[in-house]
Design a protein around this motif. Structure first.
Motif, short mmCIF file in Angstrom:
data_model
loop_
_atom_site.label_atom_id
_atom_site.label_comp_id
_atom_site.label_asym_id
_atom_site.label_seq_id
_atom_site.Cartn_x
_atom_site.Cartn_y
_atom_site.Cartn_z
N ARG A 1 -2.05 1.95 -0.61
CA ARG A 1 -0.60 2.20 -0.54
C ARG A 1 0.19 0.88 -0.46
O ARG A 1 1.19 0.70 -1.14
CB ARG A 1 -0.33 3.07 0.69
CG ARG A 1 1.10 3.55 0.75
CD ARG A 1 1.30 4.54 1.86
NE ARG A 1 2.72 4.68 2.14
CZ ARG A 1 3.21 5.30 3.18
NH1 ARG A 1 2.40 5.85 4.06
NH2 ARG A 1 4.50 5.40 3.35
N LYS B 1 0.13 -0.84 -3.82
CA LYS B 1 1.00 -0.15 -4.77
C LYS B 1 2.46 -0.53 -4.52
O LYS B 1 3.19 -0.88 -5.44
CB LYS B 1 0.82 1.36 -4.59
CG LYS B 1 0.99 2.15 -5.86
CD LYS B 1 0.36 3.49 -5.67
CE LYS B 1 1.23 4.56 -6.30
NZ LYS B 1 0.75 5.88 -5.93
N GLU B 2 2.85 -0.51 -3.24
CA GLU B 2 4.23 -0.85 -2.90
C GLU B 2 4.57 -2.28 -3.29
O GLU B 2 5.63 -2.57 -3.82
CB GLU B 2 4.46 -0.68 -1.40
CG GLU B 2 4.64 0.78 -1.01
CD GLU B 2 4.67 0.97 0.51
OE1 GLU B 2 4.56 2.12 0.93
OE2 GLU B 2 4.76 -0.04 1.26
N ARG C 1 7.40 -4.04 -6.48
CA ARG C 1 8.58 -4.87 -6.14
C ARG C 1 9.10 -5.71 -7.31
O ARG C 1 8.29 -6.17 -8.12
CB ARG C 1 8.22 -5.81 -5.00
CG ARG C 1 8.35 -5.12 -3.67
CD ARG C 1 8.24 -6.14 -2.56
NE ARG C 1 8.17 -5.42 -1.30
CZ ARG C 1 7.88 -6.00 -0.15
NH1 ARG C 1 7.62 -7.29 -0.12
NH2 ARG C 1 7.86 -5.32 0.97
#
Ligand code: KIV
Length: 281
Positions: free
Chosen positions: A273, A276-277, A281
């Motif tokens: 997670r 992925k975040e 960006r």
């Protein structure tokens, strides 16, 4: 059982040798105490072996308190004796009692040690009268290195040998519970040991003393530079340390350390997670 001034005097009476070793920190105190040492000396030798000075003269009361507190926390059964540093007792009886009191009250020691003979008997008496056990120290007293002109064997001629015997008797009369005899001929130490009711603890004073004390760096192969003739090396901890540190450097450089077993891992869902975040960006 906690060793005390009374138990070490009892050891002289029963002929059981007294074992004393220096320590300056919590870990060493725990190890020595766990081995069953009778007494731990927080020596002002810490100035040389822990702080890197050439002599013990620069050691302060604050240095002694810092190290004595650490040792006292680790010594469950050993009789903790703290050295009074240079100029913490020579200046006046008042200074002697005040500084001895600090080593007991703040440092947690059970006794103090100070160097000298007749010239410090007033100080010894006043400290003992304040209910603080005192260990004397005669022979090669390192705080007098400048007066002696170096670290040399003491009491070799008749006059000086006689003075040492008289000083030992005076210290006893002033109320000392034991006396360290440093770097004097074994035959002289044997006479002093026989003359005294209180125990003699030798360092470079032969086998006839009631006990022995060594600086732990000397007996474990940790001393940097010269070690005195009397300092038998019982183990080479220095070599083990060098080997361990060299291996750590080598394995770190080779990315062989840390291995799986030295590593914490995360829930992979959390990592995925996060990744992925970050990529979004
Ligand atoms: O300071 C010290 O460690 C000592 C011992 C050498 C007896 O006084």
């Amino acid at each position: 059982m906690k060793n005390t001034a009374a138990t070490i005097i009892g050891q002289k009476q029963s002929g059981e040798k007294i074992t004393m070793l220096t320590a300056y920190d919590y870990t060493t105190a725990c190890i020595a105490d766990g081995c069953g040492i009778n007494s731990i000396l927080v020596g002002d030798s810490l100035g040389m072996v822990m702080l890197g000075y050439d002599t013990t003269l620069p050691v302060t009361m604050e240095d002694m308190l810092h190290h004595t507190k650490a040792v006292s926390r680790g010594a469950k059964n050993a009789f903790v004796v703290a050295d009074m540093p240079f100029m913490s007792y020579q200046t006046s009886v008042y200074d002697a009692v005040t500084n001895a009191g600090r080593l007991i009250k703040e440092g947690g020691a059970q006794a103090v040690k100070l160097e000298g003979g007749a010239e410090v008997c007033e100080q010894i008496k006043a400290i003992v009268d304040s209910s603080i056990p005192v260990v004397g120290h005669l022979g090669l007293t390192p705080q007098s290195v400048n007066a002696f002109g170096g670290f040399k064997v003491q009491g070799k001629d008749y006059e000086r040998a006689k003075r040492l015997i008289e000083d030992a008797l005076k210290i006893q009369r002033a109320g000392a519970c034991a006396v360290v005899l440093e770097c004097i001929p074994a035959e002289l130490a044997a006479i002093i040991t026989e003359q005294l009711m209180i125990p003699t603890i030798g360092i470079g004073a032969g086998a006839h003393c009631d006990g022995q004390v060594l600086v732990y760096q000397d007996m474990l192969g940790l001393t940097q530079g010269h070690t005195p003739k009397f300092a038998k090396q019982f183990a080479d901890v220095g070599a083990l340390m060098r080997q361990g540190i060299a291996e750590y450097i080598e394995q770190t450089r080779a990315s062989a350390f840390p291995a799986e077993e030295h590593t914490y891992s995360s829930d992979m869902q959390v990592i995925e997670r996060l990744k992925k975040e970050l990529s979004a960006r």
